[in-house]
Design a protein around this motif. Structure first.
Motif, mmCIF file in Angstrom:
data_model
loop_
_atom_site.group_PDB
_atom_site.id
_atom_site.type_symbol
_atom_site.label_atom_id
_atom_site.label_comp_id
_atom_site.label_asym_id
_atom_site.label_seq_id
_atom_site.Cartn_x
_atom_site.Cartn_y
_atom_site.Cartn_z
ATOM 1 N N VAL A 197 30.452 -15.130 -2.612
ATOM 2 C CA VAL A 197 31.713 -14.399 -2.494
ATOM 3 C C VAL A 197 31.418 -12.913 -2.333
ATOM 4 C CG1 VAL A 197 32.999 -16.085 -3.882
ATOM 5 C CG2 VAL A 197 31.962 -14.089 -4.990
ATOM 6 N N ALA A 198 32.401 -12.216 -1.796
ATOM 7 C CA ALA A 198 32.353 -10.747 -1.709
ATOM 8 C C ALA A 198 33.622 -10.226 -2.358
ATOM 9 C CB ALA A 198 32.256 -10.289 -0.258
ATOM 10 N N ILE A 199 33.474 -9.453 -3.430
ATOM 11 C CA ILE A 199 34.628 -8.911 -4.118
ATOM 12 C C ILE A 199 34.466 -7.405 -4.272
ATOM 13 C CG2 ILE A 199 35.084 -11.056 -5.359
ATOM 14 C CD1 ILE A 199 33.894 -9.744 -7.845
ATOM 15 N N ALA A 200 35.592 -6.721 -4.441
ATOM 16 C CA ALA A 200 35.567 -5.269 -4.596
ATOM 17 C C ALA A 200 36.580 -4.866 -5.651
ATOM 18 C CB ALA A 200 35.872 -4.578 -3.273
ATOM 19 N N GLY A 201 36.255 -3.830 -6.394
ATOM 20 C CA GLY A 201 37.178 -3.348 -7.411
ATOM 21 C C GLY A 201 36.560 -2.259 -8.254
ATOM 22 N N ARG A 202 37.215 -1.973 -9.366
ATOM 23 C CA ARG A 202 36.826 -0.868 -10.237
ATOM 24 C C ARG A 202 36.052 -1.389 -11.447
ATOM 25 N NH1 ARG A 202 39.036 4.194 -10.421
ATOM 26 N NH2 ARG A 202 40.806 3.493 -9.144
ATOM 27 N N LEU A 203 34.964 -0.692 -11.802
ATOM 28 C CA LEU A 203 34.208 -1.034 -12.989
ATOM 29 C C LEU A 203 34.966 -0.575 -14.230
ATOM 30 C CD1 LEU A 203 30.506 -0.104 -12.133
ATOM 31 C CD2 LEU A 203 31.545 -2.378 -12.194
ATOM 32 N N LEU A 204 35.240 -1.515 -15.128
ATOM 33 C CA LEU A 204 35.929 -1.178 -16.371
ATOM 34 C C LEU A 204 35.003 -1.211 -17.573
ATOM 35 C CD1 LEU A 204 39.431 -2.872 -16.172
ATOM 36 C CD2 LEU A 204 38.760 -0.556 -15.538
ATOM 37 N N ALA A 205 33.888 -1.873 -17.436
ATOM 38 C CA ALA A 205 32.926 -1.946 -18.547
ATOM 39 C C ALA A 205 31.544 -2.220 -17.972
ATOM 40 C CB ALA A 205 33.318 -3.037 -19.537
ATOM 41 N N LYS A 206 30.501 -1.796 -18.722
ATOM 42 C CA LYS A 206 29.117 -2.004 -18.272
ATOM 43 C C LYS A 206 28.215 -2.082 -19.494
ATOM 44 C CE LYS A 206 26.697 1.368 -16.577
ATOM 45 N NZ LYS A 206 26.058 2.428 -15.767
ATOM 46 N N ARG A 207 27.363 -3.123 -19.530
ATOM 47 C CA ARG A 207 26.388 -3.281 -20.613
ATOM 48 C C ARG A 207 25.006 -3.443 -19.992
ATOM 49 N NH1 ARG A 207 27.443 -8.315 -23.145
ATOM 50 N NH2 ARG A 207 28.808 -8.852 -21.397
ATOM 51 N N VAL A 208 24.144 -2.448 -20.192
ATOM 52 C CA VAL A 208 22.797 -2.456 -19.622
ATOM 53 C C VAL A 208 21.820 -2.958 -20.673
ATOM 54 C CG1 VAL A 208 20.973 -1.036 -18.621
ATOM 55 C CG2 VAL A 208 23.376 -0.554 -18.088
ATOM 56 N N MET A 209 21.052 -3.985 -20.284
ATOM 57 C CA MET A 209 20.100 -4.578 -21.232
ATOM 58 C C MET A 209 18.770 -4.848 -20.521
ATOM 59 S SD MET A 209 22.583 -7.262 -23.284
ATOM 60 C CE MET A 209 22.961 -8.154 -21.780
ATOM 61 N N GLY A 210 17.989 -3.797 -20.309
ATOM 62 C CA GLY A 210 16.660 -3.955 -19.726
ATOM 63 C C GLY A 210 16.701 -4.484 -18.312
ATOM 64 N N LYS A 211 16.264 -5.733 -18.103
ATOM 65 C CA LYS A 211 16.147 -6.291 -16.761
ATOM 66 C C LYS A 211 17.434 -6.902 -16.247
ATOM 67 C CE LYS A 211 11.228 -7.339 -17.299
ATOM 68 N NZ LYS A 211 10.176 -8.402 -17.240
ATOM 69 N N LEU A 212 18.439 -6.959 -17.069
ATOM 70 C CA LEU A 212 19.725 -7.479 -16.583
ATOM 71 C C LEU A 212 20.853 -6.700 -17.241
ATOM 72 C CD1 LEU A 212 21.287 -9.446 -18.879
ATOM 73 C CD2 LEU A 212 19.324 -10.896 -18.352
ATOM 74 N N SER A 213 21.987 -6.689 -16.565
ATOM 75 C CA SER A 213 23.165 -5.977 -17.061
ATOM 76 C C SER A 213 24.397 -6.813 -16.764
ATOM 77 C CB SER A 213 23.307 -4.600 -16.391
ATOM 78 O OG SER A 213 22.196 -3.781 -16.673
ATOM 79 N N PHE A 214 25.440 -6.565 -17.556
ATOM 80 C CA PHE A 214 26.737 -7.192 -17.318
ATOM 81 C C PHE A 214 27.761 -6.088 -17.079
ATOM 82 C CE2 PHE A 214 24.430 -10.264 -19.877
ATOM 83 C CZ PHE A 214 24.665 -11.444 -19.193
#
Length: 504
Positions: free
Chosen positions: A64-81
């Motif tokens: 899929v291809a989606i677009a929008g605004r980032l509301l939250a971000k959790r960075v954890m070394g080699k992967l992030s959510f």
């Protein structure tokens, strides 16, 4: 340093940092691209794959291809959510260095909350069961220079939410839900009337003579004609001209403007539905409005339940119908039938209820004021109040059996007036006489009295068929169906005092 000045300093610092990041993107030639095309929406994906487990999604490998605004971000070394929000809802992003590549992953970690991004990748479900897009590539589409508020609630922020509706819509799904419901309500109104053979029309908002309602207009000067014009207070007289012309069932959904106070129920610019039907009376219109409300409420509650508060109002039962006289008697136990018909006794009862009248008021005006003071706010369930005095109904047809009252109704729900309608006055001579009475009242200082509209009388002289018409305030209707208590909550951009202008 005060909390306010400290917050301002923090904001300036964060804006400066984001501008530095934007400049770096400019230097790389990546700023503000417009070549990303989404093919899916977050909310649609959530609904379509609600029952798909991780194995099913992995086997399908749907990209899929989606677009929008980032509301939250959790960075954890080699992967992030991260959480992405588009117009339909929210979805989680799964950002992995090994899938994106070192440079792309490092750049992603530099993004800020509020940035607008495009993401491509397959759907998956995390160990915690969250539907996610496992990004294989991403693109910064718009750099957000101003940080989103961490908290955007409480009474202290109410005015800020109205002034910066764009931030309110970003931060509050419930606010966006109200306006999605509003759009559905307006669409439902159009569908209802078009299905019944009504023609949607547009009439002038800039008028040489304001008419159709007892209200104070906004005045402007038209330079080309060197003449004062008025923003319309109602489209009524133009719509009835169309019925004279043979357009026998018409409706208009558009703006009215009244130079009156601002409150939880009033905005000087508001949306009104008005509709007119030849060969019908006010009973026919009440039946149609009941059907409209049942249909709208069912559709809105079914598809936009998230925007609707719990309500005790019942739209599935027949709406009560009371004459104004009977309504006053029902809700004022200290007034009997003999007293209400005697002007002196009526004035005494009204003044005791807090009404402050004028010498020129007749019996009908005193009755109306007493009704507004003691009854309106108590009409919780849908109630048509009918048979208004002719004195306060200059455009309505008199009843044949009692010329002191008119074939007029107002619909009240939850203590608010929602609709106003009547069998139309189509006697040109009677209309001219009522216009003259209104003109005299205006000359005596009543800013809300109507003007004498000679062209409208001229139109009636060609012959208006027996007709009934009604108006429904769309803003109040949306308030009712979404359970909002303030009109500003259902207006995207309500009227506010300009910032920096002190209260008088």
């Amino acid at each position: 340093m005060t909390d306010s000045s400290s917050n301002d300093t923090d904001t300036h610092r964060l804006v400066a940092q984001r501008k530095e990041k934007l400049q770096a993107w400019r230097d790389q030639g990546h700023a503000f691209p417009n070549d990303f095309r989404p093919d899916a929406l977050a909310g649609d994906l959530q609904r379509a794959h609600a029952d798909d487990d991780a194995d099913t999604l992995d086997a399908a490998g749907k990209e899929v291809a989606i677009a929008g605004r980032l509301l939250a971000k959790r960075v954890m070394g080699k992967l992030s959510f991260a959480t992405l929000q588009d117009r339909s809802g929210r979805i989680q992003l799964f950002m992995q260095r090994d899938l994106l590549g070192e440079d792309a992953y490092k750049a992603f970690k530099q993004l800020d909350i509020g940035d607008i991004v495009g993401i491509k990748g397959p759907l998956s479900r995390t160990n915690k069961g969250e539907l996610s897009v496992r990004a294989s590539q991403w693109q910064l589409l718009t750099k957000s220079l101003r940080p989103l508020p961490e908290k955007w609630h409480g009474l202290s922020d109410t005015e800020a939410r109205y002034r910066q509706r764009y931030v309110d819509l970003i931060m509050h799904p419930d606010s966006r839900a109200v306006f999605l419901a509003r759009s559905a309500i307006v669409r439902g109104v159009r569908d209802f009337f078009e299905a019944r053979g009504f023609l949607e029309v547009e009439t002038p908002m800039l008028q040489a003579i304001p008419g159709g309602a007892a209200a104070k207009p906004f005045v402007t000067h038209y330079n080309a004609l060197d003449h004062d014009f008025y923003l319309r207070v109602a489209p009524e007289l133009y719509l009835k001209r169309l019925v004279v012309g043979g357009l026998e069932k018409v409706f208009e959904l558009n703006r009215n403007f009244r130079n009156e106070g601002v409150s939880t129920r009033h905005n000087p610019e508001f949306t009104m539905l008005e509709f007119y039907q030849a060969y019908a009376d006010y009973h026919v219109l009440m039946d149609e409005i009941e059907a409209l409300f049942r249909e709208l409420s069912a559709k809105v509650f079914e598809k936009h339940s998230g925007a609707c508060n719990e309500q005790s109002v019942r739209f599935d039962a027949p709406f009560e119908r009371l004459s104004m006289r009977d309504a006053v008697l029902k809700y004022n136990e200290n007034i009997d039938a003999q007293a209400i018909d005697d002007k002196a006794s009526l004035i005494s009862a009204a003044e005791a209820a807090g009404v402050r009248g004028k010498d020129e008021w007749g019996h009908g005006k005193w009755l109306t004021e007493l009704f507004e003071e003691t009854v309106e706010h108590r009409l919780e369930q849908p109630t048509f109040v009918i048979d208004y005095p002719a004195e306060v109904s200059p455009l309505a047809r008199r009843r044949d059996d009692n010329p002191d009252v008119t074939e007029r109704f107002e619909l009240f729900v939850a203590g608010r007036e929602i609709a106003n309608g009547f069998s139309e006055l189509n006697d040109a001579e009677d209309q001219a006489e009522r216009f003259r009475a209104q003109s005299e009242a205006k000359a005596a200082g009543d800013d809300e009295a109507m003007y004498f509209d000679a062209d409208y009388v001229n139109a009636l002289e060609y012959g208006l068929p027996p007709t009934a018409g009604a108006g429904i305030g769309i803003d109040r209707l949306v308030m009712l169906l979404t359970g909002r208590s303030a009109i500003r909550d259902v207006l995207l951009f309500p009227q506010l005092r300009p910032q920096g202008v002190p209260n008088e």
